[in-house]
Design an enzyme around this catalytic site. Structure first.
Site: not given
Ligand code: 5GP
Ligand code: ZN
Length: 109
Positions: A94, A96, A98
Site C-alpha cells: 500500500h 507509503h 517514509h
Molecule cells: P516498506 O518496506 O513496505 O516500505 O515499509 C513498511 C513499514 O511499515 C515498515 O517500516 C514497518 O515497520 C511499518 N509497519 C508495518 N506494519 C505497521 C503497522 O501496523 N503500524 C505502523 N505504524 N507501521 C507499520
Molecule cells: Zn491498502
C-alpha cells in the site's frame, strides 16, 4: 483492500493515532522507527506502489502533506530522507512514503 493493514488503519478497523489526516491522506509514525522521526505518509486509497499512482491531484496532495510534515517536524535544516519502496522491495503493498530524520549527509537508512 480487506487484508491490507494500512487500509484497515485508514478505515479505523485498527486503532491508530494519526500525526495528520484529511480525506485523502494520512500520516502516522512507523511502528519500528529507524530514525528519531520516522513517519509514514500515504493515500487512504489502496494503491499498490508508486508505479500504480496515476492521479496527479493525489500526488500533489501527498507533496503538500510531505512538505508540511518536514516543516512541522522541524527537519528543513536538520536533514531528512524520503524513501519509497516499490516493485516488490516494499513490505506493505500500500503506497507509503517514509519521512526519516534528523540525519546528516553520510547517514544511511
Ligand atoms: P516498506 O518496506 O513496505 O516500505 O515499509 C513498511 C513499514 O511499515 C515498515 O517500516 C514497518 O515497520 C511499518 N509497519 C508495518 N506494519 C505497521 C503497522 O501496523 N503500524 C505502523 N505504524 N507501521 C507499520
Ligand atoms: Zn491498502
Amino acid at each position: 483492500m480487506s487484508d491490507c493493514i494500512f487500509c484497515k488503519i485508514a478505515n479505523r478497523e485498527v486503532p491508530k493515532e494519526f500525526t495528520y489526516e484529511d480525506s485523502d491522506v494520512m500520516v502516522f509514525p512507523d511502528i519500528n522507527p529507524v530514525k528519531p522521526i520516522h513517519l509514514l505518509i500515504m493515500p487512504k486509497k489502496h494503491i499498490r506502489d508508486f508505479s500504480e499512482l496515476a492521479d496527479n491531484s493525489l500526488l500533489d496532495k501527498l507533496r503538500i502533506v510531505i512538505q508540511r510534515m518536514i516543516k512541522e517536524q522541524k527537519l528543513e535544516n536538520r536533514g531528512y530522507r524520503l524513501v519509497v519502496n516499490g516493485g516488490g522491495a516494499q513490505i506493505i503493498d500500500h503506497l507509503h512514503i517514509h519521512l526519516l530524520g534528523p540525519l546528516g549527509k553520510a547517514a544511511s537508512m
